[in-house]
Design a protein around this motif. Structure first.
Motif, PDB file in Angstrom:
ATOM      1  N   TRP A 332       0.864  -1.180   0.000  1.00 50.90           N
ATOM      2  CA  TRP A 332       0.000   0.000   0.000  1.00 50.90           C
ATOM      3  C   TRP A 332       0.902   1.231   0.000  1.00 50.90           C
ATOM      4  N   ASP A 333       1.660   1.380  -1.074  1.00 50.29           N
ATOM      5  CA  ASP A 333       2.785   2.304  -1.046  1.00 50.29           C
ATOM      6  C   ASP A 333       2.399   3.772  -1.020  1.00 50.29           C
ATOM      7  N   THR A 334       1.189   4.110  -1.412  1.00 51.82           N
ATOM      8  CA  THR A 334       0.773   5.520  -1.377  1.00 51.82           C
ATOM      9  C   THR A 334      -0.236   5.804  -0.267  1.00 51.82           C
ATOM     10  N   GLN A 335      -0.489   4.823   0.593  1.00 53.33           N
ATOM     11  CA  GLN A 335      -1.467   4.980   1.669  1.00 53.33           C
ATOM     12  C   GLN A 335      -0.772   5.377   2.970  1.00 53.33           C
ATOM     13  N   SER A 336      -1.301   6.403   3.637  1.00 50.44           N
ATOM     14  CA  SER A 336      -0.773   6.802   4.933  1.00 50.44           C
ATOM     15  C   SER A 336      -1.461   6.013   6.036  1.00 50.44           C
ATOM     16  N   PHE A 337      -0.679   5.526   6.996  1.00 44.84           N
ATOM     17  CA  PHE A 337      -1.210   4.848   8.183  1.00 44.84           C
ATOM     18  C   PHE A 337      -0.731   5.606   9.418  1.00 44.84           C
ATOM     19  N   TRP A 338      -0.998   6.897   9.409  1.00 48.67           N
ATOM     20  CA  TRP A 338      -0.568   7.800  10.474  1.00 48.67           C
ATOM     21  C   TRP A 338      -1.340   7.504  11.755  1.00 48.67           C
ATOM     22  N   LYS A 339      -0.629   7.294  12.828  1.00 46.74           N
ATOM     23  CA  LYS A 339      -1.206   7.019  14.152  1.00 46.74           C
ATOM     24  C   LYS A 339      -2.212   5.871  14.093  1.00 46.74           C
ATOM     25  N   PHE A 340      -1.787   4.773  13.478  1.00 44.45           N
ATOM     26  CA  PHE A 340      -2.629   3.586  13.404  1.00 44.45           C
ATOM     27  C   PHE A 340      -3.016   3.130  14.804  1.00 44.45           C
ATOM     28  N   SER A 341      -4.121   2.388  14.896  1.00 46.62           N
ATOM     29  CA  SER A 341      -4.597   1.879  16.179  1.00 46.62           C
ATOM     30  C   SER A 341      -4.238   0.405  16.321  1.00 46.62           C
ATOM     31  N   GLY A 342      -3.859  -0.006  17.515  1.00 48.67           N
ATOM     32  CA  GLY A 342      -3.597  -1.420  17.786  1.00 48.67           C
ATOM     33  C   GLY A 342      -2.277  -1.888  17.210  1.00 48.67           C
ATOM     34  N   ASP A 343      -2.131  -3.209  17.089  1.00 43.96           N
ATOM     35  CA  ASP A 343      -0.916  -3.803  16.542  1.00 43.96           C
ATOM     36  C   ASP A 343      -0.854  -3.563  15.043  1.00 43.96           C
ATOM     37  N   PHE A 344       0.343  -3.240  14.544  1.00 40.32           N
ATOM     38  CA  PHE A 344       0.500  -2.892  13.135  1.00 40.32           C
ATOM     39  C   PHE A 344       1.373  -3.888  12.396  1.00 40.32           C
ATOM     40  N   GLY A 345       2.521  -4.223  12.948  1.00 40.03           N
ATOM     41  CA  GLY A 345       3.387  -5.210  12.326  1.00 40.03           C
ATOM     42  C   GLY A 345       4.576  -4.592  11.639  1.00 40.03           C
ATOM     43  N   MET A 346       5.628  -5.382  11.485  1.00 45.98           N
ATOM     44  CA  MET A 346       6.812  -4.893  10.791  1.00 45.98           C
ATOM     45  C   MET A 346       7.548  -6.063  10.180  1.00 45.98           C
ATOM     46  N   GLY A 347       8.320  -5.781   9.158  1.00 44.33           N
ATOM     47  CA  GLY A 347       9.121  -6.805   8.514  1.00 44.33           C
ATOM     48  C   GLY A 347       8.292  -7.668   7.588  1.00 44.33           C
ATOM     49  N   TYR A 348       8.644  -8.947   7.532  1.00 49.84           N
ATOM     50  CA  TYR A 348       7.978  -9.913   6.659  1.00 49.84           C
ATOM     51  C   TYR A 348       6.974 -10.743   7.439  1.00 49.84           C
ATOM     52  N   CYS A 349       5.817 -10.984   6.852  1.00 47.68           N
ATOM     53  CA  CYS A 349       4.802 -11.795   7.508  1.00 47.68           C
ATOM     54  C   CYS A 349       5.085 -13.275   7.290  1.00 47.68           C
ATOM     55  N   GLY A 350       4.863 -14.077   8.321  1.00 44.99           N
ATOM     56  CA  GLY A 350       5.087 -15.506   8.198  1.00 44.99           C
ATOM     57  C   GLY A 350       3.813 -16.313   8.198  1.00 44.99           C
ATOM     58  N   ASP A 351       2.647 -15.662   8.142  1.00 42.57           N
ATOM     59  CA  ASP A 351       1.367 -16.351   8.193  1.00 42.57           C
ATOM     60  C   ASP A 351       0.624 -16.080   6.897  1.00 42.57           C
ATOM     61  N   GLN A 352       0.575 -17.079   5.997  1.00 46.84           N
ATOM     62  CA  GLN A 352      -0.025 -16.866   4.689  1.00 46.84           C
ATOM     63  C   GLN A 352      -1.493 -16.480   4.777  1.00 46.84           C
ATOM     64  N   GLY A 353      -2.185 -16.886   5.836  1.00 47.58           N
ATOM     65  CA  GLY A 353      -3.585 -16.553   5.968  1.00 47.58           C
ATOM     66  C   GLY A 353      -3.836 -15.097   6.301  1.00 47.58           C
ATOM     67  N   ARG A 354      -2.772 -14.356   6.654  1.00 52.03           N
ATOM     68  CA  ARG A 354      -2.955 -12.953   7.032  1.00 52.03           C
ATOM     69  C   ARG A 354      -2.052 -12.036   6.223  1.00 52.03           C
ATOM     70  N   CYS A 355      -1.620 -12.479   5.066  1.00 52.59           N
ATOM     71  CA  CYS A 355      -0.615 -11.727   4.326  1.00 52.59           C
ATOM     72  C   CYS A 355      -1.083 -11.269   2.955  1.00 52.59           C
ATOM     73  N   VAL A 356      -0.646 -10.104   2.571  1.00 52.87           N
ATOM     74  CA  VAL A 356      -0.727  -9.672   1.186  1.00 52.87           C
ATOM     75  C   VAL A 356       0.616  -9.987   0.554  1.00 52.87           C
ATOM     76  N   PRO A 357       0.649 -10.776  -0.509  1.00 50.67           N
ATOM     77  CA  PRO A 357       1.937 -11.165  -1.090  1.00 50.67           C
ATOM     78  C   PRO A 357       2.791  -9.959  -1.457  1.00 50.67           C
ATOM     79  N   ALA A 358       4.079 -10.103  -1.239  1.00 49.67           N
ATOM     80  CA  ALA A 358       5.091  -9.111  -1.611  1.00 49.67           C
ATOM     81  C   ALA A 358       5.066  -7.858  -0.762  1.00 49.67           C
ATOM     82  N   ASP A 359       4.380  -7.891   0.372  1.00 51.57           N
ATOM     83  CA  ASP A 359       4.357  -6.708   1.225  1.00 51.57           C
ATOM     84  C   ASP A 359       5.471  -6.771   2.264  1.00 51.57           C
ATOM     85  N   VAL A 360       5.922  -5.619   2.663  1.00 49.15           N
ATOM     86  CA  VAL A 360       6.870  -5.441   3.759  1.00 49.15           C
ATOM     87  C   VAL A 360       6.404  -4.223   4.530  1.00 49.15           C
ATOM     88  N   LYS A 361       6.488  -4.284   5.830  1.00 44.58           N
ATOM     89  CA  LYS A 361       6.034  -3.168   6.655  1.00 44.58           C
ATOM     90  C   LYS A 361       7.140  -2.665   7.565  1.00 44.58           C
TER      91      LYS A 361
END
Length: 476
Positions: A332-361
């Protein structure tokens, strides 16, 4: 991928305080005792940390240490609020008031949700300035759980969830079925808006500022609302790649040299996926009479055959704070997530059921130190602490800390982390290997334990060939 929250993150600074003779020296000079010197004297006498009450506020506190130093902790979000003349820890748990409304126990703003019927959906005030929002139809009695009040079936197969935060609220309109999405009442959602003290100003980024009519200051802010379906990685804001590229082996650091970024840090990954059709901005408008707030959901998302229901529409309102945090996402390269609420995540996701392919946070934090009583102090040590809430594996993985350029409500992946913007990542500071995997396989640890403090580091130098980090929302 590690999941972290913004709320408990803090910077801790140790500064030199008056020595053992400071109290007597102050008395001889006629200056008298200071709150700091009194606290230091008591800390030395008792052998325990002693709070300096006059330096305590909503987002920071200062304690005197038995060794004579002062330690200031500055949080990114409020951790306490003043109620009835005394400080109380932030507690967003909702309870029923005597007036038939629902309110949190202790938050920075005075907040109430409707107990049902024709009462305002939300009433919020700060510094004597009040805002009321009203749902267009009578509301059912809410089902309350923790800090969330859910008003079920406000339309057929559409629920409304109101959640109290430390300084405001979030709102989720939950459209549960394709049939519900076809309801013409969802073409536009018009909330009544009342305030004798505030005027609404729409900013260039689509957010709203609620400004004091008399003084001109911003009392509340509302980021540009978004809507998203229940595709993997969206319902909880994760959206990370299922697999991370192999990490190159890291050469041992040369002794007695300033730290340089390890090879895995800020590494490039494969090309970004095509923009998603599973999330979209929500248009927001305020008529000239300022008596309503009009939300226009994206009909293409509601009607698309590949939309995964339920669909969530998420405006929120909060009091402004000097501190800030932002999530950035390669997908979501042009989307701002300023002051997001709750857990956000970082790095690479290891759970295919909760992942958008090719994303990094990655997660960015801005912690202001102006006005934190540091003037005239000699800073001896600074530590950066963040909470790790969850990881997909018990195998420790590197978490890298950088000094970056400034962040704000317009910070996105594209303008901070894309190739060609490496100047944003100014200075590598440290790497810590850590993990907090599933309870069944990871040795138990106290919930929300803080990361160990970073050791003092020599002045770091920038990597010789810096590369920008790669990758919507979760924390670095």
């Amino acid at each position: 991928m590690l999941f972290a929250t913004a709320q408990p993150l803090a910077a801790v600074a140790d500064s030199a305080a008056p020595g053992e003779g400071a109290a007597s020296n102050s008395a001889r000079s006629g200056q008298g005792e200071t709150p700091e010197s009194l606290a230091v004297a008591e800390a030395r006498r008792s052998g325990r940390d002693v709070n300096v009450p006059s330096l305590e506020n909503e987002t920071s506190e200062v304690v005197a240490k038995p060794d004579g130093r002062l330690a200031a902790t500055v949080h990114t979000k409020p951790v306490r609020t003043r109620k009835a003349g005394a400080w109380r820890d932030i507690d967003t748990t909702l309870h029923t008031t005597g007036g038939g409304t629902i309110a949190p126990v202790a938050t920075v703003t005075d907040l109430e949700f409707s107990g049902g019927g024709t009462r305002p959906l939300v009433r919020m005030s700060s510094a004597g300035k009040e805002l009321k929002l009203t749902w267009p139809t009578p509301l059912p009695a809410p089902v309350v759980s923790g800090n969330t009040a859910e008003y079920r079936s406000i339309l057929p197969d559409v629920d409304l969830r109101m959640t109290a935060t430390d300084s405001g609220f979030t709102q989720l309109i939950v459209v549960k079925t394709p049939e519900a999405a076809k309801n013409p009442q969802l073409d536009q959602l018009k909330l009544g808006m009342t305030s004798a003290d505030l005027t609404v100003r729409k900013e260039t980024d689509g957010s709203l500022s609620l400004v004091d009519k008399a003084a001109g200051g911003t009392v509340f802010q509302a980021p540009k609302p978004m809507m998203f379906d229940s595709s993997p990685g969206l319902a909880d804001g994760s959206g990370m790649p299922a697999q991370a590229p192999a990490q190159p082996k890291q050469a041992p650091a040369a002794p007695k040299q300033a730290p340089t970024a390890p090879k895995h840090a800020l590494a490039a990954v494969e090309a970004a996926a095509a923009p998603s059709t599973h999330a979209a901005p929500v248009e927001v408008a305020v008529p000239k009479d300022q008596k309503s707030l009009v939300l226009t959901p994206d009909q293409k998302l509601l009607d698309a055959p590949d939309t995964v229901f339920p669909v969530m529409i998420d405006p929120d309102v909060r009091a402004p704070r000097a501190a800030g945090w932002a999530g950035i996402s390669r997908y979501w390269d042009t989307q701002s997530f300023w002051k997001f609420s709750g857990d956000f995540g970082m790095g690479y996701c290891g759970d295919q059921g909760r992942c958008v392919p090719a994303d990094v946070k990655r997660v960015l934090y801005s912690i202001p130190v102006q006005g934190q009583a540091f003037v005239g102090k000699h800073i001896q040590d600074v530590k950066f602490r963040a909470w790790e809430a969850h990881a997909w594996s018990c195998t420790p993985q590197p978490v890298d800390l950088f000094v970056t350029g400034g962040i704000n409500s317009r910070t996105t992946w594209s303008n901070s982390s894309g190739v060609g913007s490496s100047s944003f990542w100014k200075e590598y500071l440290a790497t810590r290997n850590d993990a907090r995997g599933p309870a069944s396989s990871t040795p138990p640890t106290p919930p929300r334990r803080p990361a160990p403090p970073l050791r003092p580091l020599p002045a770091p130098r920038a990597p010789s060939t810096p590369r920008p980090p790669d990758g919507p929302p979760r924390s670095r």
